[in-house]
Structures are given as structure tokens and as C-alpha cells.
Design a protein around this motif. Structure first.
Motif, PDB file in Angstrom:
ATOM      1  N   GLY A   1      49.980  32.036  42.064  1.00 57.44           N
ATOM      2  CA  GLY A   1      49.597  31.763  43.447  1.00 57.44           C
ATOM      3  C   GLY A   1      49.894  32.927  44.372  1.00 57.44           C
ATOM      4  O   GLY A   1      49.102  33.244  45.276  1.00 57.44           O
ATOM      5  N   THR A   2      51.027  33.606  44.154  1.00 58.81           N
ATOM      6  CA  THR A   2      51.391  34.730  45.016  1.00 58.81           C
ATOM      7  C   THR A   2      50.423  35.886  44.856  1.00 58.81           C
ATOM      8  O   THR A   2      50.003  36.511  45.853  1.00 58.81           O
ATOM      9  CB  THR A   2      52.823  35.194  44.687  1.00 58.81           C
ATOM     10  OG1 THR A   2      53.730  34.125  44.942  1.00 58.81           O
ATOM     11  CG2 THR A   2      53.218  36.395  45.533  1.00 58.81           C
ATOM     12  N   ILE A   3      50.047  36.201  43.631  1.00 57.25           N
ATOM     13  CA  ILE A   3      49.112  37.309  43.413  1.00 57.25           C
ATOM     14  C   ILE A   3      47.748  36.992  44.016  1.00 57.25           C
ATOM     15  O   ILE A   3      47.112  37.853  44.645  1.00 57.25           O
ATOM     16  CB  ILE A   3      49.001  37.616  41.910  1.00 57.25           C
ATOM     17  CG1 ILE A   3      50.334  38.182  41.409  1.00 57.25           C
ATOM     18  CG2 ILE A   3      47.879  38.601  41.637  1.00 57.25           C
ATOM     19  CD1 ILE A   3      50.371  38.428  39.923  1.00 57.25           C
ATOM     20  N   VAL A   4      47.288  35.760  43.860  1.00 57.69           N
ATOM     21  CA  VAL A   4      46.014  35.369  44.480  1.00 57.69           C
ATOM     22  C   VAL A   4      46.103  35.464  46.004  1.00 57.69           C
ATOM     23  O   VAL A   4      45.191  35.976  46.667  1.00 57.69           O
ATOM     24  CB  VAL A   4      45.626  33.943  44.050  1.00 57.69           C
ATOM     25  CG1 VAL A   4      44.438  33.441  44.856  1.00 57.69           C
ATOM     26  CG2 VAL A   4      45.309  33.909  42.562  1.00 57.69           C
TER      27      VAL A   4
ATOM     28  N   VAL B   1      41.143  44.784  45.618  1.00 61.37           N
ATOM     29  CA  VAL B   1      41.169  43.376  45.227  1.00 61.37           C
ATOM     30  C   VAL B   1      40.909  43.238  43.734  1.00 61.37           C
ATOM     31  O   VAL B   1      41.423  42.326  43.078  1.00 61.37           O
ATOM     32  CB  VAL B   1      40.133  42.585  46.049  1.00 61.37           C
ATOM     33  CG1 VAL B   1      40.082  41.130  45.607  1.00 61.37           C
ATOM     34  CG2 VAL B   1      40.459  42.671  47.532  1.00 61.37           C
ATOM     35  N   SER B   2      40.134  44.171  43.174  1.00 58.08           N
ATOM     36  CA  SER B   2      39.861  44.107  41.735  1.00 58.08           C
ATOM     37  C   SER B   2      41.130  44.310  40.917  1.00 58.08           C
ATOM     38  O   SER B   2      41.319  43.684  39.866  1.00 58.08           O
ATOM     39  CB  SER B   2      38.818  45.158  41.345  1.00 58.08           C
ATOM     40  OG  SER B   2      39.284  46.459  41.660  1.00 58.08           O
ATOM     41  N   THR B   3      42.033  45.196  41.405  1.00 57.44           N
ATOM     42  CA  THR B   3      43.317  45.382  40.730  1.00 57.44           C
ATOM     43  C   THR B   3      44.110  44.089  40.731  1.00 57.44           C
ATOM     44  O   THR B   3      44.686  43.683  39.715  1.00 57.44           O
ATOM     45  CB  THR B   3      44.134  46.489  41.422  1.00 57.44           C
ATOM     46  OG1 THR B   3      43.370  47.680  41.460  1.00 57.44           O
ATOM     47  CG2 THR B   3      45.440  46.737  40.694  1.00 57.44           C
ATOM     48  N   LEU B   4      44.136  43.437  41.868  1.00 60.05           N
ATOM     49  CA  LEU B   4      44.854  42.178  41.967  1.00 60.05           C
ATOM     50  C   LEU B   4      44.165  41.079  41.164  1.00 60.05           C
ATOM     51  O   LEU B   4      44.830  40.162  40.668  1.00 60.05           O
ATOM     52  CB  LEU B   4      44.980  41.766  43.431  1.00 60.05           C
ATOM     53  CG  LEU B   4      46.060  42.520  44.212  1.00 60.05           C
ATOM     54  CD1 LEU B   4      45.931  42.261  45.698  1.00 60.05           C
ATOM     55  CD2 LEU B   4      47.443  42.131  43.746  1.00 60.05           C
ATOM     56  N   PHE B   5      42.867  41.176  41.030  1.00 60.43           N
ATOM     57  CA  PHE B   5      42.158  40.189  40.213  1.00 60.43           C
ATOM     58  C   PHE B   5      42.624  40.262  38.759  1.00 60.43           C
ATOM     59  O   PHE B   5      42.833  39.232  38.106  1.00 60.43           O
ATOM     60  CB  PHE B   5      40.646  40.424  40.287  1.00 60.43           C
ATOM     61  CG  PHE B   5      39.855  39.525  39.367  1.00 60.43           C
ATOM     62  CD1 PHE B   5      39.634  38.195  39.701  1.00 60.43           C
ATOM     63  CD2 PHE B   5      39.359  40.006  38.154  1.00 60.43           C
ATOM     64  CE1 PHE B   5      38.920  37.360  38.850  1.00 60.43           C
ATOM     65  CE2 PHE B   5      38.654  39.177  37.305  1.00 60.43           C
ATOM     66  CZ  PHE B   5      38.431  37.843  37.653  1.00 60.43           C
ATOM     67  N   VAL B   6      42.833  41.478  38.266  1.00 61.84           N
ATOM     68  CA  VAL B   6      43.327  41.650  36.901  1.00 61.84           C
ATOM     69  C   VAL B   6      44.741  41.063  36.774  1.00 61.84           C
ATOM     70  O   VAL B   6      45.053  40.363  35.801  1.00 61.84           O
ATOM     71  CB  VAL B   6      43.315  43.137  36.509  1.00 61.84           C
ATOM     72  CG1 VAL B   6      43.980  43.331  35.145  1.00 61.84           C
ATOM     73  CG2 VAL B   6      41.896  43.674  36.496  1.00 61.84           C
TER      74      VAL B   6
ATOM     75  N   ALA C   1      46.033  38.718  38.667  1.00 56.98           N
ATOM     76  CA  ALA C   1      45.925  37.264  38.788  1.00 56.98           C
ATOM     77  C   ALA C   1      45.448  36.648  37.473  1.00 56.98           C
ATOM     78  O   ALA C   1      45.935  35.590  37.043  1.00 56.98           O
ATOM     79  CB  ALA C   1      44.977  36.896  39.925  1.00 56.98           C
ATOM     80  N   LEU C   2      44.496  37.312  36.811  1.00 52.79           N
ATOM     81  CA  LEU C   2      44.004  36.814  35.528  1.00 52.79           C
ATOM     82  C   LEU C   2      45.118  36.814  34.494  1.00 52.79           C
ATOM     83  O   LEU C   2      45.280  35.853  33.725  1.00 52.79           O
ATOM     84  CB  LEU C   2      42.835  37.681  35.061  1.00 52.79           C
ATOM     85  CG  LEU C   2      42.121  37.228  33.777  1.00 52.79           C
ATOM     86  CD1 LEU C   2      41.508  35.844  33.970  1.00 52.79           C
ATOM     87  CD2 LEU C   2      41.057  38.246  33.379  1.00 52.79           C
TER      88      LEU C   2
ATOM     89  N   VAL D   1      55.638  39.402  50.757  1.00 54.48           N
ATOM     90  CA  VAL D   1      56.686  38.472  51.173  1.00 54.48           C
ATOM     91  C   VAL D   1      56.070  37.230  51.810  1.00 54.48           C
ATOM     92  O   VAL D   1      56.481  36.093  51.525  1.00 54.48           O
ATOM     93  CB  VAL D   1      57.664  39.154  52.135  1.00 54.48           C
ATOM     94  CG1 VAL D   1      58.687  38.149  52.673  1.00 54.48           C
ATOM     95  CG2 VAL D   1      58.385  40.310  51.446  1.00 54.48           C
ATOM     96  N   LEU D   2      55.077  37.438  52.654  1.00 50.33           N
ATOM     97  CA  LEU D   2      54.414  36.310  53.302  1.00 50.33           C
ATOM     98  C   LEU D   2      53.700  35.436  52.275  1.00 50.33           C
ATOM     99  O   LEU D   2      53.734  34.201  52.354  1.00 50.33           O
ATOM    100  CB  LEU D   2      53.415  36.819  54.344  1.00 50.33           C
ATOM    101  CG  LEU D   2      53.999  37.533  55.560  1.00 50.33           C
ATOM    102  CD1 LEU D   2      52.875  38.094  56.439  1.00 50.33           C
ATOM    103  CD2 LEU D   2      54.878  36.599  56.378  1.00 50.33           C
ATOM    104  N   ALA D   3      53.055  36.073  51.298  1.00 53.93           N
ATOM    105  CA  ALA D   3      52.323  35.318  50.281  1.00 53.93           C
ATOM    106  C   ALA D   3      53.276  34.492  49.431  1.00 53.93           C
ATOM    107  O   ALA D   3      53.023  33.309  49.157  1.00 53.93           O
ATOM    108  CB  ALA D   3      51.518  36.274  49.402  1.00 53.93           C
ATOM    109  N   GLY D   4      54.393  35.088  49.006  1.00 50.66           N
ATOM    110  CA  GLY D   4      55.349  34.363  48.175  1.00 50.66           C
ATOM    111  C   GLY D   4      55.919  33.148  48.876  1.00 50.66           C
ATOM    112  O   GLY D   4      56.029  32.061  48.284  1.00 50.66           O
ATOM    113  N   SER D   5      56.284  33.300  50.145  1.00 51.11           N
ATOM    114  CA  SER D   5      56.842  32.169  50.888  1.00 51.11           C
ATOM    115  C   SER D   5      55.780  31.105  51.155  1.00 51.11           C
ATOM    116  O   SER D   5      56.069  29.901  51.104  1.00 51.11           O
ATOM    117  CB  SER D   5      57.460  32.657  52.205  1.00 51.11           C
ATOM    118  OG  SER D   5      56.538  33.415  52.950  1.00 51.11           O
ATOM    119  N   ALA D   6      54.539  31.527  51.413  1.00 50.65           N
ATOM    120  CA  ALA D   6      53.472  30.562  51.689  1.00 50.65           C
ATOM    121  C   ALA D   6      53.150  29.726  50.450  1.00 50.65           C
ATOM    122  O   ALA D   6      52.947  28.508  50.542  1.00 50.65           O
ATOM    123  CB  ALA D   6      52.218  31.295  52.166  1.00 50.65           C
ATOM    124  N   VAL D   7      53.109  30.366  49.282  1.00 52.81           N
ATOM    125  CA  VAL D   7      52.818  29.630  48.051  1.00 52.81           C
ATOM    126  C   VAL D   7      53.942  28.639  47.745  1.00 52.81           C
ATOM    127  O   VAL D   7      53.687  27.505  47.328  1.00 52.81           O
ATOM    128  CB  VAL D   7      52.622  30.611  46.882  1.00 52.81           C
ATOM    129  CG1 VAL D   7      52.546  29.870  45.554  1.00 52.81           C
ATOM    130  CG2 VAL D   7      51.366  31.440  47.089  1.00 52.81           C
TER     131      VAL D   7
END
Length: 561
Positions: free
Chosen positions: A244-247, A271-276, A278-279, A367-373
């Protein structure tokens, strides 16, 4: 006038606080031993020291940062370590079971010999504990005490690093002080479970992932991968958190791509790097839930129940016992018990919004993504506790909440500026809410005593000489003191809490013996008797009339039927 003198002589103030701290904590230790209980002496002593440290951080302009941080970390280590060293047994329901598995692992050296549900297939916590015991030469009853010391250092230092990187050095000290007494971190440091280790891996992963996304240094992506694999073999919920955090990071970077178009490094984090990534993390989720374990159908079923799309099991109606009264089960007690989160979470939400508005880096977005997830998973648990336990997910996010509040709301305060002093009131309130909750006091009068006394341990060790099954309360029946022979404990003791709370133990003939803890005041139960209860009668006279007392040591009496 006082504030001016403090500003002129900061080192003298810090020295005075050091001396006062030594005297206060020494007095707290003496009183706890005289009382035979941690509460309230330890809570009051630590609270006084925390108040002095908060005063330094709030009102001393020129802070000796390293010295103040050292004091905060020292208090954090003392607080946790003294709690685990005080009782004669492990605290809580689960640590002794983990320690028993670690003792077996130390003897056999084979993970395949473990019968421990999920953690037999994902044994990072058990293996790390067994290795620690072997390297340090620790006995079984001390293996997990290492966590109190290690996490006494870990939480305030990580809070300091995260908040300082987001804001200022003073914000780092705010976060360190909050992290030193944060309720969940204290509770699961002194009652360590697999999630305790997983939270450490998770916070480190969040930091190195943010560093990678910010600077595209390959050593950080390697560390991210290593930590993700470690989480895969540590705890059930962590792979979902990582995915969830990577997405969420990918979404944040995509949304902010126009704002950061001038920065080549940030543009390189596509975003493609993060897509890999996330996969890859999604593959980890599948491996953990479908290959290492068969939890995938259970997780899907629980989520369907949470979303209202599937049928759930019918919960039996609660039963009110006839010889016991509830303890601290009213709304006011609930608010008091959960005040640590009820105050911190809304402030962290405000801090999240303030930090998002000025977010200018991939590191902040991480940090924001991790706390939000984490909050999203907590919300699922609020809707359906069977899907996920929100209190456990809160532990993953607690230090992040402290960091968000410290880096935004508390960091708006400046010593000497009266218009900002109102903001400074929040720090003492936050600290008090973390310390006051009964959850961090293992022998708080509003809760069950979460450890065994020396007399209770002695009686359990003696039970090996009793030729029959022993009926007693659930906690005493399940607590293991002979870690090298947990099966013997399971064979010997049986829980009879329903009969105990209804005053009908003397009518139960399924066991040959009965054991009663003289000093147990509150009993915590689950299922239809879920809650905390206090007996309205004294069982000892009934047992003395009905049975023969064959053993007593002042803390436990054993009766022959």
C-alpha cells in the motif's frame, strides 16, 4: 524572569535536571519494591522526569541537543527495562509462548520442529530471539528482555531522525520525547511479540525507501528489498503495508510530477519504477498469504465481512456472571484507557495535512504515504475487528504519528514567544495521555495484573509434583514458567473462569485439584465473558470447607478435591 535565567544558563538547568532525575527514579525504584507493585510509583516517577525534560525542550532556547537526547534515550531505556526486570515472569499472554519456542529452537537448531502456526513458517522473530539467546548466553526467562533495552534506544532515536529530517532539531527532540513514552511502543517493548520486530523493520524500510525515492541511490533500494524480505518472514500485516505504501508513493509522485519538473533526480524516480516495486511487493503479499501459509482465504473472507459482502459468524451473546462485577467497562474508563490514541491520532491527522501542503520531496511523500496506509488499515479494523485489529495496526503507525505532530504542530512553538505558548500546552497533554493509560502499567487497578509474582511462579514450579490436573483462572493456567516443557504446563492446568466468576468451582468435578491465586484481584476473559471482572466473594473459605489444602506459600493455595 525565570525564563530569562533559564535561557542564560542552559547547561546549569540540564545538570539540575540530571541530578533530580537520578533522585526521582531512585525513589521510584525503592517505593515499587516496598509496595510490591509498579503502579503508581513508577508512573509518577517517570512522569516527573518527563515533565522536566519537556520543560527543557520547550523553554530553553539554546539547547545542548546531544545531552538532552541522551537523557531522553536513557529515560526510555530505564522505563522499559525496569518494567521487565521487576516481575518474576514474562508480562502478558504471548511472550512466554514465544520464549518457549525460542528455547526449543536453541536446543534443536531446526525451525521445522516448531509448531507455532504462522510463525513456524515465517520464523524471523523466533530465529532472531534464539540467536540472541545463544550469542549472549541468556536463560529462557531473559531472552525477550533484550527488546526492552533495544527498543528503549530505537524508538526515541528513530523519532528524532525522522522529525529532524522533516523539520528541525527541536522537532526531533519533541518526537524523541513522545517516542520514549508512547503507549504502544512501551507496551509491546515489555511484552514483545513478532510484531515488535516487524515494526522496527517497517520503520527502517520506510526511511530507506524515502531516501531511495529522494536520491536514487542504489544502496537504498537494495536495503529496501532486504527489509521487505525480512518483513515477509516476520509478520502477517506488513506485506500489505509495504504494498500500500509503494502504491501511495507512486500516486503522490504522479500527482506532483509537474511541481518537480525542474528536478532531474525526482523526475528519474518515475511512476514506472514504483510500479515495478509495487508489483514486487504484491508478489510478496501472495507468497506470504498463499505459499508460506494458507491465510489468503481467511484474509479475503474477513475483508468481505468487513465490507458487508459476505456472511459472518454469529457472535454468541455475552453472559453476565453471578459472582463477579465488571471493572472499568463504562465509557469514561474506555476513554481513559484509549486517551493516548484519541488525542494523538487527530493531531497527527492535522499534522499530516499541514505537512502535505508544504510537501516538497519524495521523502516527505513516503512518510505521508506510510502513515496514510496504516490509518486506512486501522479504519478497516474499526469497521470490522475480525478483519484486522486496529490496535495492532496503530502500533505500526504510532511513531509516525508522533513525528507528524512534532514536525508540524509542536514545531510551530518558539521559546520566548508568548503567542506560541498555547501550542506548547499540547506536549504535556500528549505525554500525560501516554503515561496515564492503564495499558502501560502491568498492575494498574483498572486492569488485570499482567505478570506472576515470585510466589505464583514457585507454585507453578511445584505443580510438577502434583499427580493430576489443576483447575485455575485462565491467565495462571496459560502462563508458562518451565519454558523447556510447555506441553507439561498445558497438560497440568485447565481454565475454569466461568465457574470461578459464578462461584461454582466446588461443583466442577472435571479436575483433581484446584489452585487459587490469593493476590489476583481482576480477571480478564474473552468470548461470552469478555471483559475485566472482580469477584464479589472470597473463594478461600469455600475451598477450605470443601477440599483439603495440600500446598500454600502465601500467594497460591492448591486444594485436593
Amino acid at each position: 524572569m525565570i525564563l530569562r535565567s533559564v535561557a542564560d544558563r542552559p547547561m546549569d538547568v540540564v545538570k539540575a535536571v540530571v541530578v533530580a532525575t537520578c533522585w526521582i527514579l531512585t525513589a521510584a525504584v525503592i517505593v515499587t519494591h516496598l509496595d510490591g507493585a509498579l503502579y503508581p510509583s513508577l508512573t509518577v516517577g517517570v512522569g516527573l522526569v518527563v515533565a522536566m525534560l519537556a520543560g527543557i525542550v520547550l523553554f530553553v532556547p539554546s539547547l545542548p541537543t546531544k545531552l538532552v537526547l541522551t537523557l531522553i534515550v536513557a529515560l526510555s531505556v530505564f522505563y522499559r527495562t525496569y518494567i521487565v526486570l521487576f516481575p518474576a515472569s514474562y508480562l502478558g499472554m504471548d511472550p512466554d509462548k514465544f520464549a518457549a519456542a525460542m528455547v526449543v529452537l536453541m536446543k534443536t537448531g531446526r525451525v521445522t520442529t516448531l509448531d507455532f502456526n504462522f510463525y513456524g513458517e515465517a520464523p524471523a522473530f523466533l530465529v532472531s530471539g534464539a540467536m540472541t539467546g545463544q550469542v549472549l548466553g541468556l536463560p529462557g526467562l531473559a531472552i525477550l528482555d533484550v527488546y526492552a533495552v533495544a527498543f528503549g534506544f530505537f524508538f526515541p532515536l528513530v523519532g528524532y531522525v525522522l522529525a529532524r529530517s522533516l523539520a528541525t532539531t527541536r522537532a526531533g527532540l519533541y518526537a524523541a520525547l513522545l517516542g520514549s513514552v508512547a503507549t504502544a511502543s512501551v507496551m509491546w517493548s515489555v511484552m514483545p511479540i513478532a510484531q515488535t520486530l516487524a515494526v522496527a523493520f517497517w520503520l527502517m524500510l520506510l526511511f530507506v525507501l524515502g531516501q531511495y525515492l529522494e536520491g536514487k541511490q542504489h544502496r537504498y533500494v537494495i536495503l529496501t528489498f532486504v527489509l521487505a524480505v525480512s518483513l515477509l518472514y516476520t509478520h502477517k500485516a506488513t506485506t500489505l503495508l509495504v504494498f500500500g505504501t509503494i502504491v501511495a508513493c507512486a500516486i503522490a509522485i504522479f500527482v506532483n510530477r509537474d511541481r518537480w519538473s525542474f528536478d532531474a533526480v525526482r523526475q528519474a524516480t518515475s511512476v514506472s519504477t514504483l510500479f515495478v516495486l509495487a508489483l514486487l511487493s504484491a508478489v510478496f503479499v501472495f507468497i506470504q498469504l498463499a505459499i508460506l501459509t494458507d491465510y489468503l482465504p481467511l484474509v479475503v473472507g474477513r475483508l468481505l465481512v468487513a465490507l458487508g459482502s459476505g456472511g459472518g459468524t454469529t457472535t454468541p451473546p455475552p453472559i453476565d456472571p453471578t459472582a463477579a462485577v465488571p471493572v472499568a467497562q463504562d465509557l469514561a474508563s474506555f476513554v481513559f484507557r484509549r486517551s493516548y490514541g484519541l488525542l494523538l491520532v487527530p493531531l497527527a491527522g492535522l499534522g499530516w495535512f499541514l505537512l502535505y501542503r508544504r510537501s516538497d520531496s519524495n521523502y516527505v511523500s513516503t512518510v505521508l504515504a506510510g502513515s496514510a496506509v496504516a490509518v486506512a488499515l486501522m479504519s478497516v479494523g474499526v469497521v470490522s475487528l475480525s478483519a484486522v485489529n486496529p490496535s495492532r495496526i496503530y502500533f505500526f503507525a504510532e511513531l509516525l504519528f508522533c513525528v507528524l505532530v512534532a514536525a508540524t504542530i509542536l514545531n510551530r512553538h518558539r521559546p520566548g514567544q508568548r503567542r506560541r505558548l498555547l501550542v506548547a500546552v499540547l506536549l504535556p497533554l500528549l505525554l500525560f495521555s501516554q503515561l496515564a493509560t492503564p495499558l502501560v502499567a502491568p498492575d494498574h487497578p483498572q486492569g488485570e495484573r499482567q505478570y506472576l509474582t515470585a510466589q505464583e511462579v514457585e507454585a507453578k514450579q511445584f505443580s510438577g509434583h502434583i499427580p493430576g490436573r489443576i483447575a485455575t483462572d485462565m491467565y495462571y493456567a496459560r502462563e508458562v514458567v518451565q519454558l523447556n516443557d510447555q506441553e507439561a504446563n498445558d497438560r497440568t492446568y485447565v481454565s475454569v473462569d466461568g465457574q470461578l466468576l459464578n462461584g461454582t468451582v466446588t461443583e466442577n468435578g472435571n479436575t483433581s485439584y484446584v489452585a487459587f491465586r490469593e493476590d489476583a484481584r481482576v480477571y480478564r476473559l474473552y468470548g461470552q465473558l469478555k471483559g475485566r471482572w472482580r469477584l464479589t466473594y472470597n473463594p478461600t473459605p469455600r475451598y477450605d470447607r470443601a477440599y483439603d489444602r495440600v500446598y500454600t506459600n502465601g500467594g497460591v493455595s492448591v486444594y485436593d478435591r
